[in-house]
Structure formats: C-alpha cells, structure tokens
Design an enzyme around this catalytic site. Structure first.
Site, short mmCIF file in Angstrom:
data_model
loop_
_atom_site.label_atom_id
_atom_site.label_comp_id
_atom_site.label_asym_id
_atom_site.label_seq_id
_atom_site.Cartn_x
_atom_site.Cartn_y
_atom_site.Cartn_z
N LYS A 100 0.83 -1.21 0.00
CA LYS A 100 0.00 0.00 0.00
C LYS A 100 0.87 1.26 0.00
O LYS A 100 0.56 2.25 -0.69
CB LYS A 100 -0.92 0.00 1.22
CG LYS A 100 -1.75 1.29 1.40
CD LYS A 100 -2.70 1.52 0.23
CE LYS A 100 -3.40 2.88 0.34
NZ LYS A 100 -4.20 3.03 1.57
N LYS A 138 2.11 11.53 5.27
CA LYS A 138 2.45 10.43 6.19
C LYS A 138 2.81 9.16 5.44
O LYS A 138 3.79 8.48 5.75
CB LYS A 138 1.28 10.20 7.14
CG LYS A 138 1.45 9.05 8.12
CD LYS A 138 0.75 7.77 7.65
CE LYS A 138 -0.76 7.97 7.52
NZ LYS A 138 -1.44 6.70 7.11
#
Length: 305
Positions: A170, A239
C-alpha cells in the site's frame, strides 16, 4: 457476522454503513461522537472504548489515520488487546509494516490472529464496496474473512503470509499516487503557461501514454470547478510517503525520485495545507508559476492569471 469497528473517519464511516446495509451487526467506537451517532442511527451499537469493542466482537476491524493511533487503539490501556472476545484483528489503515508487525506480535500472544488489509480507492469506492484491498497474514484467517472483505472491496489481493506485506504494498502504491499527482500538476501548469487549456490537455493526455489515475480521476473531479474534495487529506498522503521512504531507508534502497516527491509534500505541510484535500497540491505549482487552472481562469485558453 458480529463485528467491531474502531475508526469512523472519511473511510471508516462509509465502510461501516455498507457493512450494516449488508446485514452485519457492528459495534463501533470513535473519539468523534457525531460519527458514532450517525452510525448508531443506521443500526450500529456504540462502545466507549476499544476494549469494549473487543469484548463484544470476535472480529474487529480498524481504520485509523496514523501509526500512533493504531498502536493506541490496539495496545493502549483500554485497547483491543484487553478485550475478552476478539479472535481476529483486521487493520484497514495505512500504518506501515513496522507498526503492523508490532501489533500483530502483541495480539498473537493473546491468541488473536491478525491480518493487514489496507484499502485503496477513496471514499466513493468505500461507499460502493469497490475498494482495492491488499491482504497479508495467516491464510486460514484470510479465508475465514474473505467473504466479509469482499463486501467492502471488489478487488481483493492476497499478498502473502507475512504480516506487514500488505502495508508495504500500500505504501508503494501511495508513493506512486503522490508522485503522479505532483508530476501531473507540474506538467499541467507548464501547459497553461504555454497557452494550452486544461480540458484540451486532459483529453489528449488521457488518450495517450502520459495518463495516470491523477489525470483520469483526481484532477478531472477536482480542478475544473476548483472543489479540491477528492476525499484524502494532504497530511495523510505526506504520512504515507514518509513511511514508504522510511522503509526504503531501513533497507538502504536508493529512492532518488521518492525523496524529491517527499520534499514537495513536506513543503505543502509547512504551508499549512495538511488538512486540505491532497488534490490541492496543485496550488503550490500554480503559486510558483503565477497561473491558475480551472473555473477561476474563466476559459480554456490557457492564459496566465
């Protein structure tokens, strides 16, 4: 299936709504009381703490924004680890392989099997049940939860037995997404300075080799009308890019382009853009070059602002 769900943000709310609509019983928990009330009105049951969720449900899913929030929910003083009923833990968040492995190891000691199942596709896909889900962990646990995961995702990929590999994949995906959006923004701003219109550029690019998810989906849905509301905050993309680069650095893998992209998203954060939609990264390139794309430009001629 009796489920628990912690984390009712932009992705969590539509996922839980879909689970409820499919007939599942769901115990929910979140610091956002309004989000809890919304789902209770749809048939969910509320719990005050993650521990209460894990004492009411054998299978608990979480969708949380940061590694720290994942650790707190799973392992904190009133975390899931202290529940009395949970047997399966599913992390839909993007928290990184390190955090996932830490949580899975601690839960395993309590007899809980974990899988990481980060999702991709955005809020619309969450609502329609068409998310892409990257699953890693014990194959038997994956098999037991496959039907459940298929309820929320139409593209389900089993990455492998090692917990954390779904997270790593991911992060790689999101690094590519962050890169393509930044690159597309830069290129389209150049086109505007050259006198090209946004609609014309997108038409040609999306019929040619330069197309990407950014040019096919993100930009057409947000830039022409200047809405910048695709459904994913800049601080979350920043992030994810940072976590991906951290994994690369730990392995001493060179990431020349990745580090350049990280600087772009870091700059967006320093400009106070963290809470803005990630599609608003275009604003940086517009400001640097004195042009504007979309509605406020009044026409498709490509004239500078």
């Amino acid at each position: 299936m009796q489920l628990g769900f912690v984390g009712l943000g932009a992705m969590g709310q539509p996922i839980v709504s879909r689970l409820l609509a499919q007939g599942h019983s769901v115990v929910v928990c979140d610091v956002n009381e309004a989000a809890v009330r919304t789902l209770v009105a749809k048939g969910a049951t509320s719990a005050a703490t993650p521990m209460e969720v894990a004492s009411a449900s054998e299978t608990v899913l979480v969708s949380l924004p940061t590694p720290d929030s994942v650790r707190a929910v799973a392992l904190g003083d009133k975390g899931l680890i202290h529940g009395t009923r949970m047997k399966r833990y599913v992390d839909l968040s993007t928290s990184g392989a390190k955090t996932m492995t830490e949580v899975a190891t601690a839960l395993h000691a309590k007899g809980v099997s974990s899988i990481d199942a980060p999702v991709s596709g955005g809020v619309g896909a969450a609502a329609s049940g068409t998310l892409a889900i990257m699953v890693a962990g014990d194959r038997a646990t994956f098999s037991a939860l496959k039907d459940l995961l298929t309820t929320i995702g139409s593209r389900l990929t089993y990455v492998g037995e090692e917990v954390g590999h779904g997270q790593s994949l991911k992060l790689i995906n999101n690094l590519l997404a962050a890169t393509s959006l930044a690159a597309a923004s830069e290129a389209l701003v150049l086109g505007r300075r050259l006198g090209l219109g946004l609609d014309t550029m997108l038409e040609v690019i999306n019929a040619s080799s330069g197309r990407s998810f950014a040019t096919e989906k993100i930009i057409p849905q947000t830039v022409p009308q200047r809405t910048f509301d695709f459904g994913f905050r800049t601080e979350l993309m920043h992030k994810d890019v940072r976590l991906c680069l951290d994994e690369a650095e730990n392995l001493q893998v060179s990431m020349w382009l990745g580090n350049s992209v990280k600087q772009v998203w870091s700059h967006a954060m320093t400009q106070g853009g963290g809470k803005k939609d990630f599609s608003a990264i275009l604003h940086l390139f517009e400001a640097w070059n004195g042009v504007q794309l979309g509605k406020a430009a009044n026409d498709d001629s490509g004239a500078a602002r």
